[in-house]
Enzyme design. Structure first.
Site, mmCIF file in Angstrom:
data_model
loop_
_atom_site.group_PDB
_atom_site.id
_atom_site.type_symbol
_atom_site.label_atom_id
_atom_site.label_comp_id
_atom_site.label_asym_id
_atom_site.label_seq_id
_atom_site.Cartn_x
_atom_site.Cartn_y
_atom_site.Cartn_z
ATOM 1 N N ASP A 11 -9.779 5.160 34.333
ATOM 2 C CA ASP A 11 -8.978 4.300 33.940
ATOM 3 C C ASP A 11 -7.467 4.622 34.968
ATOM 4 O O ASP A 11 -7.123 5.577 34.851
ATOM 5 C CB ASP A 11 -8.446 4.566 32.601
ATOM 6 C CG ASP A 11 -7.174 3.893 32.146
ATOM 7 O OD1 ASP A 11 -6.586 3.209 32.831
ATOM 8 O OD2 ASP A 11 -6.779 4.248 30.907
ATOM 9 N N LYS A 74 0.680 0.242 40.090
ATOM 10 C CA LYS A 74 -0.175 -0.507 39.845
ATOM 11 C C LYS A 74 0.357 -2.088 39.848
ATOM 12 O O LYS A 74 -0.155 -3.077 39.996
ATOM 13 C CB LYS A 74 -0.668 -0.138 38.311
ATOM 14 C CG LYS A 74 -1.810 -1.110 37.898
ATOM 15 C CD LYS A 74 -2.400 -0.530 36.562
ATOM 16 C CE LYS A 74 -3.662 -1.338 36.086
ATOM 17 N NZ LYS A 74 -4.152 -0.651 35.010
ATOM 18 N N GLU A 173 -10.299 -3.790 31.288
ATOM 19 C CA GLU A 173 -9.999 -2.820 30.371
ATOM 20 C C GLU A 173 -10.338 -3.218 29.048
ATOM 21 O O GLU A 173 -10.774 -2.315 28.386
ATOM 22 C CB GLU A 173 -8.412 -2.690 30.610
ATOM 23 C CG GLU A 173 -8.302 -1.700 31.772
ATOM 24 C CD GLU A 173 -6.766 -1.782 32.204
ATOM 25 O OE1 GLU A 173 -5.781 -2.356 31.433
ATOM 26 O OE2 GLU A 173 -6.272 -1.376 33.441
ATOM 27 N N ASP A 197 -3.378 -3.800 23.703
ATOM 28 C CA ASP A 197 -3.366 -2.716 24.603
ATOM 29 C C ASP A 197 -1.842 -2.958 24.764
ATOM 30 O O ASP A 197 -1.127 -3.487 25.429
ATOM 31 C CB ASP A 197 -3.923 -2.954 26.060
ATOM 32 C CG ASP A 197 -3.823 -1.762 26.942
ATOM 33 O OD1 ASP A 197 -2.975 -0.703 26.665
ATOM 34 O OD2 ASP A 197 -4.651 -1.840 27.770
HETATM 35 P P1 ADP Z 1 -0.551 2.716 30.566
HETATM 36 O O1 ADP Z 1 -1.863 2.214 30.139
HETATM 37 O O2 ADP Z 1 0.542 2.004 30.899
HETATM 38 O O3 ADP Z 1 -0.865 3.693 31.546
HETATM 39 P P2 ADP Z 1 -0.694 4.735 28.277
HETATM 40 O O4 ADP Z 1 -1.872 3.899 27.603
HETATM 41 O O5 ADP Z 1 -1.042 6.166 28.609
HETATM 42 O O6 ADP Z 1 -0.210 3.779 29.390
HETATM 43 O O7 ADP Z 1 0.573 4.743 27.283
HETATM 44 C C1 ADP Z 1 1.685 5.424 27.741
HETATM 45 C C2 ADP Z 1 2.733 5.214 26.583
HETATM 46 O O8 ADP Z 1 2.358 5.671 25.269
HETATM 47 C C3 ADP Z 1 4.204 5.957 26.856
HETATM 48 O O9 ADP Z 1 5.184 5.091 26.603
HETATM 49 C C4 ADP Z 1 4.371 6.843 25.666
HETATM 50 O O10 ADP Z 1 5.528 7.465 25.407
HETATM 51 C C5 ADP Z 1 3.361 6.275 24.560
HETATM 52 N N1 ADP Z 1 2.788 7.300 23.366
HETATM 53 C C6 ADP Z 1 1.987 8.047 23.683
HETATM 54 N N2 ADP Z 1 1.764 9.015 22.681
HETATM 55 C C7 ADP Z 1 2.496 8.410 21.786
HETATM 56 C C8 ADP Z 1 2.803 8.537 20.160
HETATM 57 N N3 ADP Z 1 2.105 9.282 19.443
HETATM 58 N N4 ADP Z 1 3.610 7.941 19.687
HETATM 59 C C9 ADP Z 1 4.346 6.665 20.206
HETATM 60 N N5 ADP Z 1 4.181 6.579 21.620
HETATM 61 C C10 ADP Z 1 3.366 7.322 22.250
HETATM 62 MG MG MG Z 2 -3.678 1.337 29.916
#
Ligand code: ADP
Ligand code: MG
Length: 627
Positions: A11, A74, A173, A197
């Protein structure tokens, strides 16, 4: 036999990236050397020939090197310089036009393509996988958003090639997320699913149609899924919440200590990190405390409750719901026609998000898998299908091993028996075993054996806030529901108080056919001793309750009974009590039949006592009524 080719699933995210693998045990995330599953998608180029810094370290020092630290690359993949103008103001590094008007990154006068920067991230993941699996990794499945066009997909392929990976498939995705949940593998009928998502900086909603039984041999999982519509917002994500918290804190700080207070970029970044930690905390805690030392004896401190945060972000969640409405309109569907909702992205851990999405689609969303891992896990499932490795993973229309919960004394009460067909539902009533117990732990187990220690733990949760009542009085109803995709929803509710709690689990992942066979064989081999142990546990629990009741009744009405009868009762209590004591040790040596007889004798002997107690209660009530 030729060793199956290893293909990893990746991913490649805007905020975080992950690598996963799927073998006989099912899909799993490959952690880095420090045991961390996520790799922040951040790269810092440090002038000259030195290697770039990747991941957590690059992210932590981003404020010190704003022009050298590349994040959210990205957003630039496969896009023209003209296309990314709305992204540029959000980035602290220089974006410049390249050949054919492509978007490029300029760090210290060196120009990089977004593909090269993504390749640095992919190479790190490749190394991580090789170190953990101790074998060479040359092939990968990489995921991209459903709306990525050909140029963006091609750029992703090229990034893989630059990292020394052959990209055997680019997968959407949302499709990967559905695959991780096993959606499509069992379906006989078409299913419509929504994949919501919400990541760090982007929001995507995709409506997918699962077309069952189309291709043979499952070589093309992707062809099971057709994207009906997508919508979203490329500038909406968890980062917004972090900034909302920062702004609210800064506003209050200025109010308290004067409006002239200035904050530099690094202070703001530090505040943002702090705000993110607070936000994450509030996804599980009810409140979090914020404390900032502003120097000169000025301290700002306040408590932020989950409720306050929810009210702050409600309009932000509502914006995602507007996108969901748009996607549904484009797909010409109403929320009722959606069979499943899959939650993806770290920000879907926020309870309000789950709540509002559930309300919009009128169904409980899938959250059993980690939302920030589900895309990588699905990519690994697709990879294993392509490498022919997935054949042995158990995908049956029946529940391979019984499902149940722990009861007093370490015994297992089975609610759904093995070989039940899915979907399956079962409910059973339980109660407390201790007076005034206000919390009940529900421990969900899988396996054929009778005792907890021999079964596989799937998860546990607490039912809290039961009003204080004597043991045995609360009515705790536990419901097991395995839906057509094999997702297990366990709900517990106390009837009188209406308190409820629930958990969602994917029970089948990580079990191979051999494991199931082994567990079955073991259960047969141990059937006798297991039954014995379970029987002793049940007898001990019931006998202890009997003894407690009889002793209480003796205190109330014993004086009115003749002494021979009292002595007989005491003797029987003592006999039974010894069995209860013995059962705390090695239950194998206990004669369960003798135990059972002792309990029955006491029950029989206590009939007169019962009668006396009832008579006494009635008299007491009469008196109470007269008064
Ligand atoms: P991406 O797909 O954009 O790479 P992710 O799916 O990894 O991103 O999500 C990252 C986001 O999720 C960040 O903003 C992070 O602060 C938030 N996040 C991660 N864990 C939690 C949680 N327990 N509660 C709220 N937000 C969260
Ligand atoms: Mg993602």
């Amino acid at each position: 036999m030729e060793a199956a080719e290893l293909i990893v699933g990746i991913d490649l995210g805007t905020t975080n990236s992950l690598v996963a693998v799927c073998d006989e045990r099912g899909p799993r995330i490959i952690h880095d050397a420090k045991g961390r599953p996520l790799l922040p998608s951040v790269v810092r180029f440090g002038g000259g020939k030195s290697e770039p810094v990747v991941g957590y370290e690059a992210r932590e020092h981003a404020v010190e090197f704003p022009a050298q630290t590349v994040y959210s690359v990205k957003r630039l993949m496969g896009r023209g310089f003209g296309d990314v103008q709305e992204d540029v103001p959000h980035l602290t590094y220089a974006v410049v036009p390249g050949e054919h008007d492509t978007a490029r990154v300029n760090v210290d006068s060196r120009v990089y393509s977004p593909q090269e920067i993504s390749a640095v991230i992919l190479r790190t993941l490749k190394d991580q996988a090789q170190a953990a699996l101790r074998r060479e990794v040359r092939k990968a499945v990489i995921t991209v958003p459903a709306y990525f066009d050909d140029a963006q997909r091609q750029a992703t392929r090229d990034a893989g090639r630059l990292a020394g990976l052959e990209v055997v498939r680019i997968v959407n995705e949302p499709t990967a997320a559905a695959l991780a949940y096993g959606i499509g593998e069992r379906s006989r009928e078409p299913q419509t699913i929504a994949v919501y998502d919400l990541g760090g900086g982007t929001f995507d909603i995709s409506i997918l149609q699962v077309i069952p039984g189309a291709p043979d041999g499952k070589q093309e999982a992707e062809s099971f899924f057709q994207v009906l519509s997508t919508a979203g917002d490329t500038h909406l994500g968890g980062d917004d919440v972090d900034w909302m918290i920062v702004e609210s804190v800064l506003g209050e700080v200025r109010e308290q200590f004067g409006a002239e207070l200035k904050f530099g970029a690094s202070t703001r970044q530090a505040l943002r990190n702090f705000a993110e930690a607070t936000k994450i905390n509030l996804s599980s805690a009810d409140e979090a405390s914020l404390q900032i030392d502003l120097g000169d004896g000025r301290r700002y401190s306040r408590t932020l409750t989950r409720h306050e945060l929810q009210e702050m972000i409600r309009p932000w969640v509502e914006r995602t719901i507007r996108s969901c409405e748009r996607a549904m309109r484009d797909a010409k569907l109403t929320p009722k026609q959606i069979d499943r909702v899959v939650m993806v992205g770290g920000s879907t851990r926020i309870p309000l998000v789950r709540e509002m999405v559930g309300a919009f689609f009128q169904t409980k969303p899938y959250t059993a898998l980690d939302p920030d891992q589900v895309v990588a896990l699905g990519a690994a499932v697709q990879a294993s299908i392509l490498s022919g490795l997935n054949r042995d993973v158990l995908l049956l229309d029946v529940i391979p091993l019984s499902l149940g919960i722990e009861t007093v004394g370490g015994a297992v009460a089975k609610l759904i028996m093995r070989n039940s067909t899915v979907p399956a539902r079962a409910t059973e009533m339980f109660s407390t075993s201790i007076d005034n117990q206000t919390n009940v732990k529900i421990h969900v187990l899988q396996g054929e054996r009778e005792l907890v220690k021999d079964c596989r733990s799937l998860g546990e949760f607490d039912l809290r806030g039961i009003p204080a009542m004597p043991a045995g009085i609360p009515q705790v109803e536990v419901e097991f529901l395995v839906d057509a995709n094999g997702i297990l929803n366990v709900t517990a509710g106390e009837r009188r108080s209406g308190k409820r709690a629930a958990i969602q689990i994917v029970p089948r992942h990580g079990l191979t056919r051999e494991e199931v066979e082994r567990m079955e064989a073991e259960s047969l081999a141990h059937a006798r001793e297991d039954m014995h142990a379970h029987r002793v546990v049940d007898l001990a629990v019931n006998a202890a309750l009997d003894i407690k009741w009889i002793r209480e009744a003796m205190k109330r009405v014993g004086a009115g009974l003749d002494s021979t009868y009292r002595r007989e009762l005491e003797k029987r209590i003592e006999e039974l009590h010894q069995f209860v004591e013995m059962s705390r040790g090695d239950s194998g040596s206990i004669d369960a039949d003798a135990f059972h007889r002792a309990k029955e004798e006491l029950d029989r002997a206590s009939v007169r006592l019962h009668e006396a107690a009832i008579t006494k209660s009635l008299q007491d009530e009469d008196v109470a009524i007269e008064r």
